[in-house]
Design a protein around this motif. Structure first.
Motif, PDB file in Angstrom:
ATOM      1  N   GLY A   1       0.831  -1.207   0.000  1.00 37.90           N
ATOM      2  CA  GLY A   1       0.000   0.000   0.000  1.00 37.90           C
ATOM      3  C   GLY A   1       0.862   1.252   0.000  1.00 37.90           C
ATOM      4  N   LEU A   2       1.942   1.222   0.794  1.00 37.54           N
ATOM      5  CA  LEU A   2       2.815   2.403   0.869  1.00 37.54           C
ATOM      6  C   LEU A   2       3.642   2.562  -0.405  1.00 37.54           C
ATOM      7  CD1 LEU A   2       3.918   2.150   4.601  1.00 37.54           C
ATOM      8  CD2 LEU A   2       2.313   3.761   3.580  1.00 37.54           C
ATOM      9  N   ILE A   3       4.061   1.432  -0.987  1.00 40.39           N
ATOM     10  CA  ILE A   3       4.803   1.515  -2.259  1.00 40.39           C
ATOM     11  C   ILE A   3       3.892   2.122  -3.328  1.00 40.39           C
ATOM     12  CG2 ILE A   3       5.831   0.153  -4.148  1.00 40.39           C
ATOM     13  CD1 ILE A   3       6.885  -1.780  -2.001  1.00 40.39           C
ATOM     14  N   ALA A   4       2.661   1.631  -3.415  1.00 42.72           N
ATOM     15  CA  ALA A   4       1.721   2.150  -4.419  1.00 42.72           C
ATOM     16  C   ALA A   4       1.524   3.647  -4.216  1.00 42.72           C
ATOM     17  CB  ALA A   4       0.391   1.407  -4.314  1.00 42.72           C
ATOM     18  N   GLU A   5       1.386   4.047  -2.951  1.00 43.25           N
ATOM     19  CA  GLU A   5       1.194   5.476  -2.654  1.00 43.25           C
ATOM     20  C   GLU A   5       2.382   6.291  -3.155  1.00 43.25           C
ATOM     21  OE1 GLU A   5      -0.390   5.871   1.390  1.00 43.25           O
ATOM     22  OE2 GLU A   5       0.772   7.737   1.503  1.00 43.25           O
ATOM     23  N   LYS A   6       3.595   5.792  -2.884  1.00 40.26           N
ATOM     24  CA  LYS A   6       4.800   6.513  -3.341  1.00 40.26           C
ATOM     25  C   LYS A   6       4.866   6.580  -4.861  1.00 40.26           C
ATOM     26  CE  LYS A   6       7.960   5.928   0.567  1.00 40.26           C
ATOM     27  NZ  LYS A   6       8.238   7.344   0.854  1.00 40.26           N
ATOM     28  N   LEU A   7       4.335   5.549  -5.516  1.00 34.72           N
ATOM     29  CA  LEU A   7       4.372   5.526  -6.982  1.00 34.72           C
ATOM     30  C   LEU A   7       3.160   6.242  -7.600  1.00 34.72           C
ATOM     31  CD1 LEU A   7       6.699   3.595  -6.477  1.00 34.72           C
ATOM     32  CD2 LEU A   7       5.641   1.941  -8.020  1.00 34.72           C
ATOM     33  N   GLY A   8       2.286   6.763  -6.748  1.00 35.19           N
ATOM     34  CA  GLY A   8       1.101   7.459  -7.255  1.00 35.19           C
ATOM     35  C   GLY A   8       0.097   6.516  -7.886  1.00 35.19           C
ATOM     36  N   LEU A   9       0.056   5.266  -7.391  1.00 30.18           N
ATOM     37  CA  LEU A   9      -0.836   4.258  -7.969  1.00 30.18           C
ATOM     38  C   LEU A   9      -1.822   3.775  -6.910  1.00 30.18           C
ATOM     39  CD1 LEU A   9       1.957   2.219  -9.792  1.00 30.18           C
ATOM     40  CD2 LEU A   9       0.387   3.832 -10.856  1.00 30.18           C
ATOM     41  N   THR A  10      -2.919   3.206  -7.356  1.00 34.78           N
ATOM     42  CA  THR A  10      -3.900   2.631  -6.439  1.00 34.78           C
ATOM     43  C   THR A  10      -3.656   1.127  -6.368  1.00 34.78           C
ATOM     44  OG1 THR A  10      -5.488   4.299  -7.113  1.00 34.78           O
ATOM     45  CG2 THR A  10      -6.384   2.365  -6.005  1.00 34.78           C
ATOM     46  N   LEU A  11      -3.467   0.612  -5.161  1.00 32.47           N
ATOM     47  CA  LEU A  11      -3.181  -0.821  -5.017  1.00 32.47           C
ATOM     48  C   LEU A  11      -4.441  -1.649  -5.201  1.00 32.47           C
ATOM     49  CD1 LEU A  11      -0.984  -2.927  -4.233  1.00 32.47           C
ATOM     50  CD2 LEU A  11      -1.846  -2.747  -1.892  1.00 32.47           C
ATOM     51  N   GLU A  12      -4.344  -2.653  -6.073  1.00 29.15           N
ATOM     52  CA  GLU A  12      -5.436  -3.637  -6.201  1.00 29.15           C
ATOM     53  C   GLU A  12      -4.843  -5.002  -5.875  1.00 29.15           C
ATOM     54  OE1 GLU A  12      -7.968  -3.722  -9.814  1.00 29.15           O
ATOM     55  OE2 GLU A  12      -7.510  -5.864  -9.829  1.00 29.15           O
ATOM     56  N   ILE A  13      -5.478  -5.722  -4.946  1.00 23.58           N
ATOM     57  CA  ILE A  13      -4.943  -7.027  -4.536  1.00 23.58           C
ATOM     58  C   ILE A  13      -5.788  -8.143  -5.110  1.00 23.58           C
ATOM     59  CG2 ILE A  13      -4.438  -8.510  -2.557  1.00 23.58           C
ATOM     60  CD1 ILE A  13      -3.814  -6.012  -0.959  1.00 23.58           C
ATOM     61  N   GLN A  14      -5.142  -9.128  -5.702  1.00 20.03           N
ATOM     62  CA  GLN A  14      -5.861 -10.308  -6.189  1.00 20.03           C
ATOM     63  C   GLN A  14      -5.339 -11.530  -5.437  1.00 20.03           C
ATOM     64  OE1 GLN A  14      -6.533 -10.781 -10.310  1.00 20.03           O
ATOM     65  NE2 GLN A  14      -6.800  -8.593 -10.689  1.00 20.03           N
ATOM     66  N   ASP A  15      -6.276 -12.271  -4.852  1.00 18.99           N
ATOM     67  CA  ASP A  15      -5.937 -13.449  -4.049  1.00 18.99           C
ATOM     68  C   ASP A  15      -5.983 -14.678  -4.953  1.00 18.99           C
ATOM     69  OD1 ASP A  15      -5.451 -15.094  -1.919  1.00 18.99           O
ATOM     70  OD2 ASP A  15      -7.463 -14.929  -1.057  1.00 18.99           O
ATOM     71  N   VAL A  16      -4.823 -15.267  -5.224  1.00 18.34           N
ATOM     72  CA  VAL A  16      -4.747 -16.383  -6.183  1.00 18.34           C
ATOM     73  C   VAL A  16      -3.937 -17.530  -5.567  1.00 18.34           C
ATOM     74  CG1 VAL A  16      -4.862 -14.782  -8.141  1.00 18.34           C
ATOM     75  CG2 VAL A  16      -2.619 -15.506  -7.312  1.00 18.34           C
ATOM     76  N   ASP A  17      -3.922 -18.680  -6.225  1.00 21.65           N
ATOM     77  CA  ASP A  17      -3.073 -19.779  -5.757  1.00 21.65           C
ATOM     78  C   ASP A  17      -1.623 -19.316  -5.785  1.00 21.65           C
ATOM     79  OD1 ASP A  17      -5.226 -21.422  -5.537  1.00 21.65           O
ATOM     80  OD2 ASP A  17      -4.865 -22.490  -7.420  1.00 21.65           O
ATOM     81  N   PHE A  18      -0.851 -19.717  -4.770  1.00 24.24           N
ATOM     82  CA  PHE A  18       0.548 -19.280  -4.723  1.00 24.24           C
ATOM     83  C   PHE A  18       1.275 -19.644  -6.024  1.00 24.24           C
ATOM     84  CE2 PHE A  18       5.044 -19.708  -3.716  1.00 24.24           C
ATOM     85  CZ  PHE A  18       5.289 -18.473  -3.136  1.00 24.24           C
ATOM     86  N   GLY A  19       0.993 -20.848  -6.523  1.00 24.58           N
ATOM     87  CA  GLY A  19       1.697 -21.345  -7.708  1.00 24.58           C
ATOM     88  C   GLY A  19       1.372 -20.602  -8.992  1.00 24.58           C
ATOM     89  N   SER A  20       0.341 -19.766  -8.994  1.00 19.45           N
ATOM     90  CA  SER A  20       0.024 -19.049 -10.237  1.00 19.45           C
ATOM     91  C   SER A  20       0.513 -17.603 -10.208  1.00 19.45           C
ATOM     92  CB  SER A  20      -1.476 -19.118 -10.534  1.00 19.45           C
ATOM     93  OG  SER A  20      -2.191 -18.456  -9.526  1.00 19.45           O
ATOM     94  N   ILE A  21       1.178 -17.218  -9.143  1.00 26.08           N
ATOM     95  CA  ILE A  21       1.626 -15.818  -9.034  1.00 26.08           C
ATOM     96  C   ILE A  21       2.709 -15.509 -10.074  1.00 26.08           C
ATOM     97  CG2 ILE A  21       2.751 -14.107  -7.556  1.00 26.08           C
ATOM     98  CD1 ILE A  21       1.390 -15.457  -5.146  1.00 26.08           C
TER      99      ILE A  21
END
Ligand code: GLN
Length: 258
Positions: free
Chosen positions: A68-88
């Motif tokens: 969230g803080l990285i996105a803020e510094k980059l001027g972006l809105t964080l969107e989180i997608q919850d997926v299987d670890f193996g498909s990341i």
């Protein structure tokens, strides 16, 4: 990369538009013009305290806060997608996600597919067994002819145990929680998983304990597509600032007792 080029183009267009507004005497806008652009993070929210779903149904944890803080510094809105670890990693490679952040360990094999940011945390692979178990060490486990160890599929715990004991002795589960439930119900002799989730699962399930041994030590980092070097640089810059001003330590301390 495509996304970064797109973001840069949008920023340039908006800066020019704001510039022309300023020329008309309206120079008050300090808002980052790219804030409507998203930073899409893939995670597997079954890995407390790095990422989990909280009581209100939202994402929480160390990675969630840092992202969230990285996105803020980059001027972006964080969107989180919850997926299987193996498909990341595959999803990051294909551009479906901008970043993968999931208590993800830097490994040489993964580095062939994606780049990793500088590391922001350390992990240890731990072994969970039932309280009073006959197994006191990894050697005890490996000495049992038909030992079965539960792991979260595609994690380093899975990879190390498969390498050390062979696939016949590994039972893969979709999430760390599923592996721990298999241990609780006696389907496996032990679970190998990162130490902080291990502590969290032992605290929330009766009758389990962590062996007093560090099976493997590792570094966590954020993965980014190989060609997306602008984003990687921007993330490393943000991480350096968040490290230098003590923010990362403070976030980790909030979730992990020293
Ligand atoms: N650190 C381990 C890995 O990278 C586990 C990560 C996870 O389960 N989220 O494989």
């Amino acid at each position: 990369m495509k996304r970064i080029i797109k973001i840069s183009a949008v920023i340039l267009a908006l800066v020019m538009a704001i510039g022309s507004l300023c020329a008309c005497g309206n120079g008050t806008s300090t808002e980052n013009p790219s804030a409507t652009e998203k930073l899409v993070m893939a995670t597997n929210a079954s890995f407390p305290p790095y990422e989990y779903v909280d009581d209100n149904g939202g994402f929480a944890g160390i990675d969630v806060e840092i992202a969230g803080l990285i996105a803020e510094k980059l001027g972006l809105t964080l969107e989180i997608q919850d997926v299987d670890f193996g498909s990341i990693i595959g999803g990051v490679q294909s551009g479906k996600f901008d970043i993968g952040m999931a208590g993800m360990t830097v490994t040489d094999v993964r580095l062939e597919s994606v780049n990793f940011s500088t590391s922001y945390a350390k992990g240890i692979q731990s072994i969970i067994v039932p309280e009073g178990s006959e197994f006191k060490s990894f050697d005890d486990l490996s000495a049992k002819a038909d030992v079965k160890i539960g792991v979260q599929q595609d994690t380093t715990g899975d990879i190390y145990i498969t390498d050390d004991l062979g696939a016949d002795h590994v039972i893969q589960y979709k999430t760390g929680n599923d592996a721990v439930q298999a241990l609780v119900t006696g389907k496996v002799d032990a679970v190998v998983i990162d130490n902080e989730p291990a502590k969290s699962y032992v605290a929330s399930n009766e009758g389990l304990t962590i062996l007093d041994t560090a099976y493997k030590e590792e570094n966590y980092a954020i993965c980014v597509a190989k060609e997306n070097t602008d984003l990687l640089d921007a993330i490393n810059g943000a991480l350096a600032e968040l490290t230098a001003d003590g923010t990362i330590d403070a976030i980790i301390a909030k979730y992990i007792a020293a």
